[in-house]
Design an enzyme around this catalytic site. Structure first.
Site, short mmCIF file in Angstrom:
data_model
loop_
_atom_site.label_atom_id
_atom_site.label_comp_id
_atom_site.label_asym_id
_atom_site.label_seq_id
_atom_site.Cartn_x
_atom_site.Cartn_y
_atom_site.Cartn_z
N PRO A 1 -3.03 -7.57 -7.63
CA PRO A 1 -3.89 -7.43 -8.83
C PRO A 1 -4.14 -5.98 -9.22
O PRO A 1 -5.25 -5.45 -9.08
CB PRO A 1 -5.19 -8.12 -8.40
CG PRO A 1 -5.22 -7.95 -6.90
CD PRO A 1 -3.80 -7.93 -6.43
N CYS A 2 -3.13 -5.34 -9.74
CA CYS A 2 -3.28 -3.94 -10.14
C CYS A 2 -4.22 -3.82 -11.34
O CYS A 2 -4.74 -2.74 -11.61
CB CYS A 2 -1.92 -3.32 -10.45
SG CYS A 2 -1.00 -4.21 -11.68
N HIS A 3 -4.47 -4.96 -12.02
CA HIS A 3 -5.42 -4.90 -13.14
C HIS A 3 -6.84 -4.62 -12.63
O HIS A 3 -7.71 -4.23 -13.40
CB HIS A 3 -5.39 -6.21 -13.94
CG HIS A 3 -5.69 -7.44 -13.14
ND1 HIS A 3 -4.73 -8.09 -12.39
CD2 HIS A 3 -6.84 -8.15 -12.95
CE1 HIS A 3 -5.27 -9.15 -11.78
NE2 HIS A 3 -6.55 -9.20 -12.10
#
Lengths: 180, 317
Positions: free
Chosen positions: B217-219
């Site tokens: 989850p780089c967001h």
């Protein structure tokens, strides 16, 4: 279907497909390469194959197509007719008298088969050596079952005529070769 | 060879079929009746039978395929390790490519409105043998849809990070994968997590090339000021949608409202109000993790802080 399943396909069919290509090609290395290519292509398409597909027929079709393309590219270099020699060397060796006659006749038949046009030769080998039915051969060669049958028939006729016309001469020649 | 009698020529096909055992009984009867009368065809039938017998013996020929087969099996093993099966699926975020290897999910990619594969990583990696097979990855797709629909808050997939560009990138991705659903942290925080506290720009680059967006989850990684900064190139809008979906920011927001979120640190067991006494004196404020709601913090296994009691004084949502 995982890679394990494909391994069983290789175990079950590689010997036969290799034998088929060995019979169709001039050099063992060609059969090795073509059978490898056949199974690599099959591997890529294997997952998309329906569960009830005839894997054996499918592999023969891939092998035949690869072989056909191979022949087309090889033709320019025309090394095709060496096929007779290749198959003969397989059965070389000394044996009893009957065995010698068998081998000579066999060599003659193989000579005729090797000289057949592609369709007749393929249809003949698939039907007579690998026992595929005409429907399958038809799909492999992209023709009708009747045409597949007619191609096998033509091949048999040529073999018969080949044995007729050359039997005596041919046998004499090979007798000379075999007698020290 | 003498030319055939017309009657003999017409029966030849049936004669061959009879010799090879393929003729229908009617045809076979016709042939037998004919050869009763015709000596040359009788001889022919015998020859064809002899040829059939010869050919039958030729079938038994064996060729040794063992070396060829071993080479093939080695090639297949190599291909199997490189194989990546993928599918392209519609999603609320546009067409998505999902790919997996034998080791785990290795690629999730936004394809743009046309579902164009040309810019996909697939064609650019010689160490990958890509094969389309939607069925093989459909289960992942369904879970991903549930996630995008807000019905699922975790994707417990086996991951294969081979498409990451370097071991440094893999380290960044692993640290990022540990950020819980509904939380955000800063690039500098990830840099601290991997033991390279000054590398926050390199962290941002690693996340830009994240081969597994959403799943890794780089967001959830944003600027220290709360600015969204960037996402998968030019797709900040998708980042906003994902963060809003997880309740980390309002859908119309432009930055993470850090001052109005619950706070914790990696490996802490409790979560606090932003006014809790330890926060102004924290050694590494960039390592803070922020949650948009108590519900998300508790779903991540955290308990309310016993000093500031966020359970008794929840933030206005």
């Amino acid at each position: 279907m995982g890679p394990e399943t494909f391994e069983t396909v290789v175990a079950a069919h590689h010997p036969e497909i290799h034998r088929y290509l060995r019979r169709m090609t001039a050099r063992p290395s060609e059969a090795d390469d073509l059978s490898q290519e056949t199974f690599l292509r099959a591997y890529r398409a294997f997952r998309a194959l329906p569960d009830d597909a005839n894997v054996r027929a499918w592999l023969f079709a891939i092998a035949t197509n690869l072989f056909r393309n191979h022949v087309r590219s090889e033709k320019r270099r025309s090394t095709l007719h060496a096929a007779v020699l290749a198959t003969r060397s397989e059965s070389a060796g000394h044996g009893p008298e009957g065995e010698t006659v068998y081998r000579e006749t066999r060599t003659l038949i193989e000579g005729v088969v090797a000289a057949l046009p592609f369709k007749q030769r393929t249809a003949f080998v698939l039907r007579k050596i690998h026992d595929l039915d005409y429907e399958t051969i038809a799909r492999t060669l992209d023709c009708s079952a009747d045409s597949a049958r007619a191609n096998v028939f033509q091949a048999l006729r040529k073999i018969r005529h080949g044995l007729n016309g050359h039997a005596i001469e041919g046998m004499r020649a090979s007798e000379k070769e075999l007698t020290p | 060879m003498s030319p055939k009698h017309p009657g003999c020529a017409t029966i030849e096909a049936d004669l061959v079929a009879t010799a090879t055992g393929e003729a229908a009984s009617e045809a076979a009867q016709r042939v037998h009746a004919h050869v009763e009368r015709c000596g040359s065809c009788r001889e022919d039938l015998g020859r064809y039978r002899a040829i059939e017998g010869m050919v039958g013996r030729m079938r038994a020929t064996v060729s040794d395929d063992r070396d060829a087969r071993e080479r093939l099996i080695a090639r297949l093993g190599d291909l199997g390790r490189r194989r990546l099966t993928y599918g392209v699926f519609p999603s609320p975020l546009g067409p998505l490519l999902i790919g997996r290897t034998a080791d785990g999910v290795s690629l999730v990619q936004y394809l743009g409105p046309e579902g164009d594969l040309r810019h996909s990583l697939l064609g650019r990696r010689p160490d990958v043998d890509a094969i389309e097979d939607s069925l093989a990855v459909e289960g992942f797709y369904r879970e991903l849809l549930e996630y995008l629909d807000g019905r699922r808050d975790h994707l417990e997939w086996p991951l294969d990070l081979r498409l990451a560009r370097s071991d440094f990138h893999r380290g960044v991705l692993r640290a990022t994968a540990a950020i819980p659903y509904g939380a955000v942290c800063s690039y500098a925080g990830i840099a601290c997590e991997i033991g390279k506290p000054t590398a926050s720009r390199a962290v941002a680059q690693a996340l830009r090339w994240n081969p597994l967006p959403i799943v890794v989850p780089c967001h959830r990684v944003v600027g220290s000021s709360g600015a969204l900064v960037g996402y998968a190139g030019e797709k900040v809008d998708l980042k906003r949608r994902l963060l809003a979906l997880e309740g980390a920011m309002p859908p119309e927001g432009t930055r993470i409202p850090r001052g109005a979120m619950y706070v914790t640190m990696p490996r802490e067991h409790c979560y606090c109000l932003p006014t809790c006494t330890w926060i102004p004196t924290a050694d590494h404020p960039h390592r803070f993790l922020f949650f948009g709601s108590r519900q998300r913090a508790e779903a991540a296994g955290l308990t309310p802080c016993e000093d500031c009691r966020p359970d008794l004084h929840p933030l206005a949502s």
